[in-house]
Design a protein around this motif. Structure first.
Motif, PDB file in Angstrom:
ATOM      1  N   HIS A 168     -34.906 -57.890   7.662  1.00 20.72           N
ATOM      2  CA  HIS A 168     -35.494 -56.596   7.980  1.00 20.72           C
ATOM      3  C   HIS A 168     -36.756 -56.794   8.804  1.00 20.72           C
ATOM      4  O   HIS A 168     -37.329 -57.893   8.822  1.00 20.72           O
TER       5      HIS A 168
ATOM      6  N   GLU B 128     -30.745 -59.642  14.040  1.00 19.87           N
ATOM      7  CA  GLU B 128     -29.891 -59.555  12.858  1.00 19.87           C
ATOM      8  C   GLU B 128     -30.543 -60.170  11.612  1.00 19.87           C
ATOM      9  O   GLU B 128     -29.974 -60.105  10.524  1.00 19.87           O
TER      10      GLU B 128
ATOM     11  N   ARG C  32     -24.462 -55.328   3.837  1.00 18.80           N
ATOM     12  CA  ARG C  32     -25.408 -54.280   4.199  1.00 18.80           C
ATOM     13  C   ARG C  32     -26.332 -54.814   5.284  1.00 18.80           C
ATOM     14  O   ARG C  32     -26.526 -56.018   5.405  1.00 18.80           O
ATOM     15  N   ARG C  33     -26.922 -53.912   6.049  1.00 15.28           N
ATOM     16  CA  ARG C  33     -27.883 -54.321   7.062  1.00 15.28           C
ATOM     17  C   ARG C  33     -29.029 -55.096   6.408  1.00 15.28           C
ATOM     18  O   ARG C  33     -29.629 -54.638   5.439  1.00 15.28           O
ATOM     19  N   GLY C  34     -29.303 -56.292   6.906  1.00  8.28           N
ATOM     20  CA  GLY C  34     -30.387 -57.092   6.355  1.00  8.28           C
ATOM     21  C   GLY C  34     -29.942 -58.115   5.341  1.00  8.28           C
ATOM     22  O   GLY C  34     -30.706 -59.027   5.018  1.00  8.28           O
ATOM     23  N   ASP C  35     -28.720 -57.988   4.799  1.00  9.95           N
ATOM     24  CA  ASP C  35     -28.203 -58.992   3.868  1.00  9.95           C
ATOM     25  C   ASP C  35     -27.867 -60.279   4.634  1.00  9.95           C
ATOM     26  O   ASP C  35     -27.676 -60.271   5.853  1.00  9.95           O
TER      27      ASP C  35
END
Length: 290
Positions: free
Chosen positions: A104, A101, A190-193
């Motif tokens: 990125h 998680e 968002r993914r990566g936040d």
């Protein structure tokens, strides 16, 4: 933006690096993966006069399990190496699950575990995971070595117990006893936040199926990674039913101190914590039973 002028040193041993830090004191910063420090320097939020680059110190880059099952990780070990290690995934699944998680793949390829923990961002996943796993940190200076429990390592936002002449050299994670289940869940815009809220849980069942030990830690839940001590204690002796997990979630919400962000108000963070604690405990309880 460009960073302010600085001196750059690239020692090849821990002793050389610590000698440079002792010489320059607060004016010097250790450079590990650089995924947090370099952007801060580019925006001139951080302006160290001296950078001590640790990339050439091979003694800080290692990962191994000791005979007693303790996982030892060098501070310069990259996220990606830990995330992809099959033994870590099998023997310390919480660590592997939470690392997936983190930001990125590009960040995980460069970022280091020691650098992240030393940066001590309360919104980061790894500090909370280390609390849940009861990790200990080996801290070194030019003249001394000491072991610091994860629970006492973090003292404020971006602040640790590290002295101006010290570095985090190694992370030790104790083995998980039989009957233990772990889980990590987070919610991000968002993914990566950075997570608006994240929860790490470690539960152990006895022979009768009841909970005999519990640890619950949260990220983005306060000025430091937060341990929900009362919530975890309330689970001991229970069957880890849905009702038990819901009661623990109510206690956890009372123990945290979310500061809010541009993405989530403190009230919304508390709501997320209640939902995530219930779900994370349910997953960990099922895994402990398996």
């Amino acid at each position: 933006m460009k960073p302010a002028p600085f001196q750059w040193h690239a020692p090849e041993t821990i002793e050389e690096a610590l000698a440079l830090k002792a010489e320059h004191g607060e004016a010097a910063r250790f450079l590990a993966g650089g995924q947090s420090l370099v952007p801060a320097m580019n925006f001139r939020v951080a302006q160290p006069a001296v950078l001590v680059d640790l990339a050439r110190i091979s003694a800080l880059d290692h990962l191994e399990f000791l005979a007693d099952g303790t996982l030892v990780i060098g501070a310069m070990t990259r996220y990606r190496g830990i995330e992809r290690d099959a033994a870590v995934a099998r023997r310390q699944p919480l660590l592997a699950e939470a690392l997936a998680e983190v930001a990125h793949p590009q960040i995980r390829t460069r970022g280091t575990l020691g650098g992240n923990l030393s940066h001590a961002d309360p919104a980061s996943e790894m500090p909370a995971v280390m609390l849940a796993l009861q990790a200990h940190f080996l801290v070194r200076s030019a003249s001394a070595v000491r072991s610091v429990a994860a629970e006492t390592f973090f003292v404020g936002p971006l602040a640790t117990v590290l002295g101006e002449d010290e570095m985090l050299a190694e992370i030790e994670v104790p083995p998980l006893p039989p009957g233990t289940g772990t889980a990590f869940l987070e919610v991000a815009r968002r993914r990566g936040d950075y997570a608006m809220m994240g929860v790490a849980a470690v539960l152990r069942r006895g022979a009768d199926g009841r909970c005999v030990a519990a640890r619950l830690a949260l990220c983005s839940a306060g000025p430091i990674p937060m341990l929900a001590v009362q919530a975890a204690q309330g689970l001991v002796g229970t069957g880890l039913t849905e009702t038990d997990c819901a009661a623990a979630a109510e206690l956890a919400v009372q123990e945290i101190d979310p500061m809010g962000s541009v993405q989530a108000s403190p009230a919304y963070q508390r709501h997320l914590a209640a939902v995530l604690v219930r779900r994370t405990l349910a997953v960990a309880a099922e895994r402990a039973a398996a």
